[in-house]
Design an enzyme around this catalytic site. Structure first.
Site, PDB file in Angstrom:
ATOM      1  N   GLY A 277       0.845  -1.191   0.000  1.00 30.04           N
ATOM      2  CA  GLY A 277       0.000   0.000   0.000  1.00 30.04           C
ATOM      3  C   GLY A 277       0.878   1.238   0.000  1.00 30.04           C
ATOM      4  N   ARG A 278       1.584   1.421   1.131  1.00 33.84           N
ATOM      5  CA  ARG A 278       2.382   2.624   1.331  1.00 33.84           C
ATOM      6  C   ARG A 278       3.412   2.830   0.234  1.00 33.84           C
ATOM      7  NH1 ARG A 278       3.206   4.947   6.326  1.00 33.84           N
ATOM      8  NH2 ARG A 278       2.575   3.005   7.314  1.00 33.84           N
ATOM      9  N   CYS A 346      -7.804  23.086  17.508  1.00 31.56           N
ATOM     10  CA  CYS A 346      -7.650  23.456  18.919  1.00 31.56           C
ATOM     11  C   CYS A 346      -7.137  22.301  19.766  1.00 31.56           C
ATOM     12  CB  CYS A 346      -8.987  23.970  19.440  1.00 31.56           C
ATOM     13  SG  CYS A 346      -9.578  25.304  18.399  1.00 31.56           S
ATOM     14  N   GLU A 347      -5.952  21.823  19.439  1.00 33.65           N
ATOM     15  CA  GLU A 347      -5.302  20.754  20.188  1.00 33.65           C
ATOM     16  C   GLU A 347      -3.806  20.934  20.030  1.00 33.65           C
ATOM     17  OE1 GLU A 347      -6.157  16.730  20.170  1.00 33.65           O
ATOM     18  OE2 GLU A 347      -8.263  16.936  19.571  1.00 33.65           O
TER      19      GLU A 347
END
Ligand code: PLP
Length: 421
Positions: A277-278, A346-347
């Protein structure tokens, strides 16, 4: 190797300037190269030349219909892990006999779907799954071709979240129990046991763990044949890694991998399947984002860009490294800067890189995340109500939007407000 290079001072995707795509579709977005996708598929296909083989693209890495069609037209089979992926493969015309179905939690409904549409084989991961598959196939008057995924208990030496071949992982049956599980499968009239499956993890940068696993598969093939099982197909999984950082030690090439497969398994006369895949999609895609602000903190500068963890989660999820480069080629000896590169979500986890040295860029500049083609767009979400970002496919000097950005209305209207509100 990929097809994202600087030409005349500007980053190109094949023959198209990346800035031109940005002007057409807005940022952030993903762009893929047809030539890179095809090249990587062909490298695997050539690496197994001389063996009866099928390269089944693990579509969970990047499953846009245009990417699937590109690979399917080149002759790729598909490795699917859900009913949705099965339908995606069928929708681009992949015949059932080139689709393998992997995954620990196939539901009866998914199994029925694949039996109805045709399937090359199910890679079965447990005895309860085997029972459901047997019952479902018999109820449909069919015999389901299967391999059994064995867990060889080898250390893939990769990130813990993507290692799958140790005994503590949820995948496959312990290889030590293979004999009894194969006997059970052979006793089920709804199943045709065709071979063995193994997949030990992702982003492996060394052939040693593969070779250890494949030697165990070779040994098991001999043992199972002695027990009377007609083992004629070996599915070797995916997992070969890609270079994420330019200065990285380069992972083995598909040709090295193919030579090792021939050395360890070639004498068995089995049909060979692999599920990369990758390595097919990873370096075939980049994510392009615009710098919104450069913010000076107390002891560091933040590069705040319009792409975020919801668009590309690999750094937050796997501590993954991506090269991040300006779309305008820096002049030789250009000023360098050090940034924490962050998105607007917002993390604190919405951080792509800390203390990253790169050519100085400023608000309004475009930057590209290299090697973002695999496990990028497919893992994105609309967290913070940020609409899914577009995907673009380049082929030579042409490009096409292969998934457009939804409008705010489309995003909002997927929700339903109950009558009583
Ligand atoms: C994820 C997966 C693959 C693909 O792995 P890559 O590292 O992307 O090559 C292949 N087979 C199975 C069963 C998988 O779960």
């Amino acid at each position: 190797m990929d097809h994202f290079l600087y030409r005349n001072g500007a980053l190109h995707a094949e023959d198209v300037p990346v800035a031109e795509i940005a002007a057409a579709v807005g940022t952030p977005f993903y762009v893929y190269s047809t030539a890179t996708l095809l090249r990587h598929f062909q490298l695997f296909d050539e690496a197994l030349e001389g063996l009866d083989h099928l390269v089944c693209y693990a579509m969970k890495a990047a499953s846009n219909q245009a990417i699937l069609k590109t690979l399917a037209k080149a002759g790729a089979g598909m490795d699917v892990v859900s009913g949705g992926e099965y339908m995606r493969a069928k929708a681009v015309g992949v015949p059932g006999d080139k689709i393998v179905f992997s995954g620990v939690g196939k539901t009866a409904a998914e199994i029925r779907l694949a039996l109805e549409g045709g399937i090359r084989q199910f890679n079965v991961e447990s005895e309860p799954e085997m029972e459901v598959l047997d019952a479902t196939a018999r109820a449909m008057g069919q015999v389901a071709p299967i391999t059994i995924r064995v867990n060889p208990d080898v250390d893939a030496r990769t990130h813990a979240k993507i290692a799958t071949g140790k005994s503590e992982n949820k995948f496959g049956i312990p290889i030590s129990r293979a004999k009894e599980v194969y006997a059970l499968a052979a006793s089920m009239p709804g199943l045709d046991v065709v071979g063995i499956d193994v997949h030990i993890g992702s982003q492996l940068t060394d052939l040693v763990p593969f070779e250890l696993a494949y030697r165990k598969v070779a040994e098991l093939t001999t043992q199972l044949r002695a027990e009377g099982h007609d083992i004629r197909r070996l599915d070797l999984g995916g997992g070969l890694g890609i270079p994420y950082a330019r200065d990285n030690q380069a992972p083995p090439l598909p040709s090295d991998y193919g030579a090792m497969v021939k050395r360890t398994l070639g004498h068995l006369g089995c049909e060979i399947e692999i599920e990369p895949g990758r390595l097919i999609a990873g370096n075939a895609g980049i994510m392009v984002s615009e710098v919104i602000y450069v913010k000076s903190g107390e002891d560091r500068d933040f590069l705040i860009i319009d792409g975020a963890m919801n668009d590309l989660i690999r750094p937050a999820m796997y501590e993954a490294y991506h090269d991040i480069v300006p779309v305008v080629e820096p002049a030789p000896g250009a000023e360098q800067a050090t940034f924490d590169i962050v998105g607007p979500v917002c993390e604190t986890g919405d951080t792509f890189a800390r203390g990253r040295q790169m050519p100085a860029v400023t608000a309004g500049d475009l930057v590209a995340f290299r090697s973002a083609g695999a496990y990028g767009a497919v893992m994105s979400s609309e967290y913070n109500s940020r609409p899914l970002i577009p995907e673009v496919l380049v082929n030579g000097d042409q490009f096409a939007v292969i998934r457009r950005r939804p409008t705010f209305d489309e995003m909002i209207n997927r929700d339903t407000i109950p009558e009583w509100l």
